[in-house]
Design an enzyme around this catalytic site. Structure first.
Site, PDB file in Angstrom:
ATOM      1  N   HIS A  10      26.420  50.292  -0.556  1.00  0.00           N
ATOM      2  CA  HIS A  10      25.272  49.821   0.209  1.00  0.00           C
ATOM      3  C   HIS A  10      24.714  50.858   1.179  1.00  0.00           C
ATOM      4  O   HIS A  10      23.735  50.593   1.871  1.00  0.00           O
ATOM      5  CB  HIS A  10      25.657  48.545   0.969  1.00  0.00           C
ATOM      6  CG  HIS A  10      25.933  47.395   0.058  1.00  0.00           C
ATOM      7  ND1 HIS A  10      26.988  46.528   0.259  1.00  0.00           N
ATOM      8  CD2 HIS A  10      25.318  46.968  -1.065  1.00  0.00           C
ATOM      9  CE1 HIS A  10      26.999  45.618  -0.689  1.00  0.00           C
ATOM     10  NE2 HIS A  10      25.991  45.866  -1.513  1.00  0.00           N
ATOM     11  N   HIS A  65      25.177  48.526  -8.733  1.00  0.00           N
ATOM     12  CA  HIS A  65      26.436  47.830  -8.998  1.00  0.00           C
ATOM     13  C   HIS A  65      26.154  46.424  -9.495  1.00  0.00           C
ATOM     14  O   HIS A  65      25.058  45.896  -9.348  1.00  0.00           O
ATOM     15  CB  HIS A  65      27.330  47.803  -7.756  1.00  0.00           C
ATOM     16  CG  HIS A  65      26.691  47.177  -6.555  1.00  0.00           C
ATOM     17  ND1 HIS A  65      25.821  47.854  -5.726  1.00  0.00           N
ATOM     18  CD2 HIS A  65      26.791  45.932  -6.039  1.00  0.00           C
ATOM     19  CE1 HIS A  65      25.417  47.063  -4.755  1.00  0.00           C
ATOM     20  NE2 HIS A  65      25.991  45.881  -4.923  1.00  0.00           N
ATOM     21  N   CYS A 109      26.049  34.153  -3.502  1.00  0.00           N
ATOM     22  CA  CYS A 109      25.866  35.427  -4.199  1.00  0.00           C
ATOM     23  C   CYS A 109      26.990  36.372  -3.777  1.00  0.00           C
ATOM     24  O   CYS A 109      27.481  36.307  -2.666  1.00  0.00           O
ATOM     25  CB  CYS A 109      24.500  36.035  -3.922  1.00  0.00           C
ATOM     26  SG  CYS A 109      24.053  36.157  -2.194  1.00  0.00           S
ATOM     27  N   HIS A 166      29.835  39.650  -5.750  1.00  0.00           N
ATOM     28  CA  HIS A 166      30.136  40.669  -6.751  1.00  0.00           C
ATOM     29  C   HIS A 166      31.403  40.278  -7.516  1.00  0.00           C
ATOM     30  O   HIS A 166      32.346  39.755  -6.920  1.00  0.00           O
ATOM     31  CB  HIS A 166      30.392  42.019  -6.081  1.00  0.00           C
ATOM     32  CG  HIS A 166      29.360  42.397  -5.084  1.00  0.00           C
ATOM     33  ND1 HIS A 166      29.495  42.137  -3.740  1.00  0.00           N
ATOM     34  CD2 HIS A 166      28.164  42.998  -5.241  1.00  0.00           C
ATOM     35  CE1 HIS A 166      28.420  42.573  -3.110  1.00  0.00           C
ATOM     36  NE2 HIS A 166      27.597  43.100  -3.990  1.00  0.00           N
ATOM     37  N   GLU A 219      33.191  30.372  -0.715  1.00  0.00           N
ATOM     38  CA  GLU A 219      32.110  30.276   0.268  1.00  0.00           C
ATOM     39  C   GLU A 219      31.742  28.840   0.615  1.00  0.00           C
ATOM     40  O   GLU A 219      31.408  28.544   1.750  1.00  0.00           O
ATOM     41  CB  GLU A 219      30.846  30.988  -0.233  1.00  0.00           C
ATOM     42  CG  GLU A 219      30.942  32.481  -0.181  1.00  0.00           C
ATOM     43  CD  GLU A 219      29.596  33.173  -0.362  1.00  0.00           C
ATOM     44  OE1 GLU A 219      28.543  32.542  -0.147  1.00  0.00           O
ATOM     45  OE2 GLU A 219      29.612  34.364  -0.705  1.00  0.00           O
ATOM     46  N   TYR A 261      17.343  45.134  -9.221  1.00  0.00           N
ATOM     47  CA  TYR A 261      16.441  45.261  -8.075  1.00  0.00           C
ATOM     48  C   TYR A 261      17.049  46.212  -7.054  1.00  0.00           C
ATOM     49  O   TYR A 261      18.254  46.460  -7.053  1.00  0.00           O
ATOM     50  CB  TYR A 261      16.144  43.896  -7.435  1.00  0.00           C
ATOM     51  CG  TYR A 261      17.266  43.351  -6.588  1.00  0.00           C
ATOM     52  CD1 TYR A 261      17.283  43.554  -5.211  1.00  0.00           C
ATOM     53  CD2 TYR A 261      18.326  42.644  -7.154  1.00  0.00           C
ATOM     54  CE1 TYR A 261      18.321  43.068  -4.429  1.00  0.00           C
ATOM     55  CE2 TYR A 261      19.357  42.155  -6.381  1.00  0.00           C
ATOM     56  CZ  TYR A 261      19.355  42.364  -5.016  1.00  0.00           C
ATOM     57  OH  TYR A 261      20.374  41.903  -4.244  1.00  0.00           O
ATOM     58  N   GLU A 269      20.560  47.121  -0.914  1.00  0.00           N
ATOM     59  CA  GLU A 269      21.129  46.421  -2.068  1.00  0.00           C
ATOM     60  C   GLU A 269      20.474  47.026  -3.302  1.00  0.00           C
ATOM     61  O   GLU A 269      19.245  47.033  -3.420  1.00  0.00           O
ATOM     62  CB  GLU A 269      20.805  44.919  -2.026  1.00  0.00           C
ATOM     63  CG  GLU A 269      21.608  44.132  -1.037  1.00  0.00           C
ATOM     64  CD  GLU A 269      23.055  43.909  -1.430  1.00  0.00           C
ATOM     65  OE1 GLU A 269      23.538  44.502  -2.425  1.00  0.00           O
ATOM     66  OE2 GLU A 269      23.731  43.140  -0.740  1.00  0.00           O
ATOM     67  N   GLU A 323      21.237  46.328  -7.100  1.00  0.00           N
ATOM     68  CA  GLU A 323      22.122  45.515  -7.922  1.00  0.00           C
ATOM     69  C   GLU A 323      21.540  45.216  -9.297  1.00  0.00           C
ATOM     70  O   GLU A 323      20.327  45.081  -9.447  1.00  0.00           O
ATOM     71  CB  GLU A 323      22.407  44.178  -7.218  1.00  0.00           C
ATOM     72  CG  GLU A 323      23.157  44.341  -5.920  1.00  0.00           C
ATOM     73  CD  GLU A 323      23.541  43.040  -5.250  1.00  0.00           C
ATOM     74  OE1 GLU A 323      24.547  43.049  -4.528  1.00  0.00           O
ATOM     75  OE2 GLU A 323      22.840  42.024  -5.452  1.00  0.00           O
ATOM     76  N   TRP A 378      16.241  39.025  -2.763  1.00  0.00           N
ATOM     77  CA  TRP A 378      16.664  38.593  -4.093  1.00  0.00           C
ATOM     78  C   TRP A 378      16.337  37.123  -4.323  1.00  0.00           C
ATOM     79  O   TRP A 378      15.965  36.752  -5.426  1.00  0.00           O
ATOM     80  CB  TRP A 378      18.126  38.917  -4.368  1.00  0.00           C
ATOM     81  CG  TRP A 378      19.114  38.338  -3.406  1.00  0.00           C
ATOM     82  CD1 TRP A 378      19.730  37.123  -3.489  1.00  0.00           C
ATOM     83  CD2 TRP A 378      19.610  38.960  -2.211  1.00  0.00           C
ATOM     84  NE1 TRP A 378      20.582  36.939  -2.427  1.00  0.00           N
ATOM     85  CE2 TRP A 378      20.532  38.048  -1.624  1.00  0.00           C
ATOM     86  CE3 TRP A 378      19.389  40.180  -1.592  1.00  0.00           C
ATOM     87  CZ2 TRP A 378      21.210  38.339  -0.438  1.00  0.00           C
ATOM     88  CZ3 TRP A 378      20.062  40.465  -0.417  1.00  0.00           C
ATOM     89  CH2 TRP A 378      20.959  39.553   0.143  1.00  0.00           C
TER      90      TRP A 378
END
Length: 189
Positions: A37, A44, A79, A81, A99, A114, A124, A126, A171
């Site tokens: 980042h 990624h 959201c 990874h 979460e 994006y 970001e 990603e 996003w």
């Protein structure tokens, strides 16, 4: 009114290894989250999840203020990874439980690349897999990840995004537009 149920498990760190990919989503290496980042960002793999309840409302979360990128902004339900060696389906289910304390049937919608810089704090970049799920379970929010949450009617979210897009993660803005344009059949009626 009862207090929302919360927990405070630490579920990620800046040292966590992310999966580096090329534009074709082929793995090209691994790098810690912080470095991914930094600056202009390093491409990624990531995912975004949109959870709807039986009334057709979407669960939004307000990202924890202490997050490096877009802290305090409203975003989609979940959201994150995938981890090294973890399938995307496992990653999405793991993070949804971590979460929000929820589980859901998931449907893959699309993936896209994006790049979104955030002030001078990082970027970001990603290749994001977008999923849709359904649940009526009350969220149990992880306060390390989430400051607030709410259910919103899709039409209301579209109005809010039109009127105040700066309150939302980039996003979410991109994914919501694409879901409504190209994947309407996957959204609740």
């Amino acid at each position: 009114m009862s207090q929302p149920r919360t927990r405070s498990d630490v579920v990620s760190s800046e040292a966590e290894a992310l999966i580096l990919v090329n534009a074709g989503d082929e793995v090209v290496g691994y790098l810690d989250k912080s470095a991914c980042h930094d600056g202009d960002g390093v491409l990624h793999r990531a995912f975004s999840l949109f959870i709807f309840n039986s009334a057709g409302q979407l669960l939004l979360q307000q990202r924890a203020a202490q997050k490096r990128l877009w802290g305090g902004y409203w975003s989609n339900s979940c959201c994150s990874h995938p981890r090294r060696g973890e399938t995307m389906d496992l990653a999405v289910n793991r993070r949804l439980e971590q979460e929000l304390g929820m589980s859901a049937e998931l449907r893959f919608a699309f993936k896209f690349e994006y790049c979104a810089p955030f002030r001078d704090l990082g970027t970001e970049h990603e290749l994001c897999w977008v999923y849709i799920g359904a649940s009526d379970a009350p969220p149990v929010i992880n306060t390390n990840e989430i400051d607030d949450w709410r259910w919103v009617d899709p039409e209301q979210l579209t109005r809010e995004l039109d009127e105040n897009p700066e309150r939302f993660t980039p996003w979410l803005v991109m994914e919501w537009a694409r879901l409504n344009q190209d994947f309407r059949s996957l959204l609740p009626a």
